[in-house]
Design a protein around this motif. Structure first.
Motif, PDB file in Angstrom:
ATOM      1  N   GLN A  75       1.119   4.121  -2.981  1.00 46.47           N
ATOM      2  CA  GLN A  75       1.037   5.564  -2.729  1.00 46.47           C
ATOM      3  C   GLN A  75       2.203   6.288  -3.398  1.00 46.47           C
ATOM      4  O   GLN A  75       2.028   7.333  -4.028  1.00 46.47           O
ATOM      5  CB  GLN A  75       1.056   5.833  -1.215  1.00 46.47           C
ATOM      6  CG  GLN A  75      -0.162   5.315  -0.467  1.00 46.47           C
ATOM      7  CD  GLN A  75      -1.448   6.039  -0.831  1.00 46.47           C
ATOM      8  OE1 GLN A  75      -1.448   7.242  -1.076  1.00 46.47           O
ATOM      9  NE2 GLN A  75      -2.537   5.311  -0.897  1.00 46.47           N
ATOM     10  N   MET A  76       3.401   5.717  -3.247  1.00 44.38           N
ATOM     11  CA  MET A  76       4.591   6.347  -3.846  1.00 44.38           C
ATOM     12  C   MET A  76       4.460   6.462  -5.357  1.00 44.38           C
ATOM     13  O   MET A  76       4.795   7.491  -5.942  1.00 44.38           O
ATOM     14  CB  MET A  76       5.831   5.511  -3.540  1.00 44.38           C
ATOM     15  CG  MET A  76       6.296   5.610  -2.110  1.00 44.38           C
ATOM     16  SD  MET A  76       7.746   4.523  -1.931  1.00 44.38           S
ATOM     17  CE  MET A  76       7.995   4.653  -0.165  1.00 44.38           C
ATOM     18  N   VAL A  77       4.003   5.393  -6.001  1.00 44.99           N
ATOM     19  CA  VAL A  77       3.873   5.416  -7.456  1.00 44.99           C
ATOM     20  C   VAL A  77       2.850   6.482  -7.864  1.00 44.99           C
ATOM     21  O   VAL A  77       3.074   7.253  -8.800  1.00 44.99           O
ATOM     22  CB  VAL A  77       3.465   4.030  -7.999  1.00 44.99           C
ATOM     23  CG1 VAL A  77       3.164   4.103  -9.495  1.00 44.99           C
ATOM     24  CG2 VAL A  77       4.574   3.017  -7.753  1.00 44.99           C
ATOM     25  N   GLN A  78       1.744   6.538  -7.155  1.00 44.32           N
ATOM     26  CA  GLN A  78       0.729   7.555  -7.469  1.00 44.32           C
ATOM     27  C   GLN A  78       1.291   8.968  -7.325  1.00 44.32           C
ATOM     28  O   GLN A  78       1.046   9.845  -8.153  1.00 44.32           O
ATOM     29  CB  GLN A  78      -0.482   7.394  -6.535  1.00 44.32           C
ATOM     30  CG  GLN A  78      -1.311   6.160  -6.827  1.00 44.32           C
ATOM     31  CD  GLN A  78      -2.516   6.052  -5.898  1.00 44.32           C
ATOM     32  OE1 GLN A  78      -3.572   6.622  -6.167  1.00 44.32           O
ATOM     33  NE2 GLN A  78      -2.374   5.319  -4.807  1.00 44.32           N
ATOM     34  N   ILE A  79       2.040   9.187  -6.240  1.00 43.33           N
ATOM     35  CA  ILE A  79       2.595  10.520  -5.989  1.00 43.33           C
ATOM     36  C   ILE A  79       3.683  10.856  -7.013  1.00 43.33           C
ATOM     37  O   ILE A  79       3.785  11.988  -7.482  1.00 43.33           O
ATOM     38  CB  ILE A  79       3.167  10.589  -4.553  1.00 43.33           C
ATOM     39  CG1 ILE A  79       2.023  10.537  -3.535  1.00 43.33           C
ATOM     40  CG2 ILE A  79       3.985  11.858  -4.358  1.00 43.33           C
ATOM     41  CD1 ILE A  79       2.501  10.430  -2.105  1.00 43.33           C
ATOM     42  N   ASN A  80       4.491   9.848  -7.361  1.00 43.71           N
ATOM     43  CA  ASN A  80       5.551  10.111  -8.345  1.00 43.71           C
ATOM     44  C   ASN A  80       4.981  10.498  -9.708  1.00 43.71           C
ATOM     45  O   ASN A  80       5.534  11.345 -10.405  1.00 43.71           O
ATOM     46  CB  ASN A  80       6.445   8.872  -8.526  1.00 43.71           C
ATOM     47  CG  ASN A  80       7.337   8.630  -7.321  1.00 43.71           C
ATOM     48  OD1 ASN A  80       7.413   9.454  -6.417  1.00 43.71           O
ATOM     49  ND2 ASN A  80       8.015   7.492  -7.297  1.00 43.71           N
ATOM     50  N   SER A 117       0.826  -1.209   0.000  1.00 42.81           N
ATOM     51  CA  SER A 117       0.000   0.000   0.000  1.00 42.81           C
ATOM     52  C   SER A 117       0.861   1.261   0.000  1.00 42.81           C
ATOM     53  O   SER A 117       0.552   2.238  -0.704  1.00 42.81           O
ATOM     54  CB  SER A 117      -0.923   0.012   1.227  1.00 42.81           C
ATOM     55  OG  SER A 117      -1.807  -1.085   1.201  1.00 42.81           O
ATOM     56  N   ILE A 118       1.922   1.243   0.786  1.00 46.81           N
ATOM     57  CA  ILE A 118       2.836   2.391   0.794  1.00 46.81           C
ATOM     58  C   ILE A 118       3.465   2.559  -0.587  1.00 46.81           C
ATOM     59  O   ILE A 118       3.584   3.667  -1.105  1.00 46.81           O
ATOM     60  CB  ILE A 118       3.905   2.211   1.893  1.00 46.81           C
ATOM     61  CG1 ILE A 118       3.239   2.307   3.279  1.00 46.81           C
ATOM     62  CG2 ILE A 118       5.015   3.244   1.751  1.00 46.81           C
ATOM     63  CD1 ILE A 118       4.167   1.939   4.438  1.00 46.81           C
ATOM     64  N   ALA A 119       3.845   1.447  -1.206  1.00 46.73           N
ATOM     65  CA  ALA A 119       4.466   1.516  -2.529  1.00 46.73           C
ATOM     66  C   ALA A 119       3.496   2.072  -3.571  1.00 46.73           C
ATOM     67  O   ALA A 119       3.886   2.878  -4.428  1.00 46.73           O
ATOM     68  CB  ALA A 119       4.954   0.133  -2.949  1.00 46.73           C
TER      69      ALA A 119
END
Lengths: 152, 152, 152, 152, 152
Positions: free
Chosen positions: C83-88, C79-81
């Motif tokens: 989030q990171m992809v979405q933010i990137n 889930s954290i990953a």
């Protein structure tokens, strides 16, 4: 001149920041303080980042965490964020956090003020003496807000 | 002109965003609001990022979290992501989250609306008065959605 | 033309991706789908990233999580990953995850297919109507795979 | 010449760093040590980063973690931060952490010193023999501070 | 030519890497293997990063996790780090982890070797057949080290 960012919250039940600022002013010559007050712990990291962008050399943050599991996850998110800010900037963020479940309410104020004072002293040593300023105390069981436990 | 991003969810059982927007419009002169509604809390952070890329200066987010352990991990993932967005942009994301296990359903609506209102007021102070706008309330035990507990 | 990345796993016990693709094809004109199947949930985020690099505009992911505490930590890492992809990338990743402990096995298939369908509809609304496409449903207690609970 | 960063804390109850430095000096020819002492585990990662910026090739860190759930979340935040620093720089950070709940206090000192020594040996092998220096021991159940458990 | 990074630990009680390498050599034509052995799971991510910097196209990692809560947090930190490396590079890291609490010790060796073999086969399919190589198995309840559970 040394600039220290001070970030605290309206959620906290003790004004730790003022206590820490007093210590820092005494111990760090030519200190400049920039204070930023936010609602709660999840608002702290970005305030540090903004003050770092304005040129502060280090930060102290003052959090207050409720007793529920949800509060603890918020603490974890804040802690990870403060790690990121430190790593991004290469500057210390000395985090002073009080957890409501670590003692009875009546005791919490004393813990909070003591922790703020002692961590302000820690930061002052690092800022004025550098990376080995605290080395004489390495492995000696220092505690902040509670009595030191000493080395084994 | 100040632009505030408003991100809420269809999962939530209360329309907190509309309540917050009302407060913000009253308190922030020349306010521009951009609203983005997503399915659930794990979709919030990217929506904030998109609105920041469109020029918003700050954000308010409105999450609703179920009572299971899995829900709490989703809350943690969202919280870490909102920290990242804040750190990447140097802009506040005031997160208003209601947890289903913090009160009986009948009480949750009142908590949700109160929290939305009070955090909108917090953001309005930061946006209009700057980093020390909330400092008079530092360490005074403010709560949002529940009665303030006051300083120790 | 809109490209949606579809990432699913061989660990899952239900083919949710095919169900979601059917809905997306019906609701999103000129849809292009790129599917990537990986072993388990910890392999999903990088597959999304690769398909985003190939030009996809959004993603749907389909995870299946076992009942142990270890499984839940893997869910948190995924889930954290995501989030990171979405933010990137500033692109949505609508995550459809089924947890084995949310219902009896016999009920899980129905939950999985329903959740896939309903989240495909959510994504279709965002892709075709934009940030306020879902706003009429904000705060209305929508659920995916379970009956909606409605507003309070 | 090889530079190893050594970061330890005043919170710890055992001076593990000195023990590790002794081993490293014996095993790594031309070793340069840079030591940085910080208050607690959440201050470690930024100190490593600063020493990496000064040119250190690897680091050893020495943490001490209390027994409460809050302490464990602080450990998690530190661990994630040390992962980030390693990934950002492509340099090893061998983390030696002692947890107060892993044994009686009387036993902890022995564990701490043993763990420091054995991980210093591990790092020395990696630094002097490269990526396959430890391969002869792969899958053999090595432990640090406790007796090895051996392969199954 | 395809290069696969293999990272394992001396903490593990089974040499899973050798087992996986055998499978990969059989299934991936022109395979180049680079192996890196580290002490424990928190040292894995940086080793993968270093081998990716040397040009490897994908990685397999072999972790072994103790039964305590602290061990599980270390697993979580490692898992988040492996997600970051995958996202940074856009390359798969197939993580083979054995948890001591998933079975009796006598059974763990068989689980470990089976999981290593089956995940090596998974990676081989992705490397030789691309993103849809595993799609025929999507949603079919594949397990590694335990019997497959099948679709619902």
């Amino acid at each position: 001149m040394v600039c220290v960012a001070i970030v605290d919250t309206t959620f906290s039940r003790v004004d730790m920041a003022s206590e820490a600022i007093k210590v820092l002013r005494k111990k760090v010559p030519g200190l400049k303080v920039k204070r930023y007050t936010v609602p709660g712990i999840k608002d702290i990291a970005v305030a540090v980042k903004k003050l770092f962008d304005e040129g502060c050399d280090a930060a102290m943050t003052f959090g207050w965490v409720g007793p529920t599991q949800t509060d603890k996850y918020s603490y974890l998110a804040m802690s990870i964020a403060l790690q990121m800010v430190q790593i991004n900037y290469g500057r210390h963020v000395i985090d002073v956090t009080v957890h409501e479940d670590e003692a009875e309410p009546i005791k919490l104020k004393e813990i909070a003020l003591g922790r703020a004072r002692e961590h302000a002293e820690n930061l002052a040593v690092i800022l004025t003496k550098g990376p080995q300023g605290l080395t004489p105390l390495a492995g000696t069981g220092q505690r902040q807000g509670w009595p030191d436990v000493g080395p084994l």
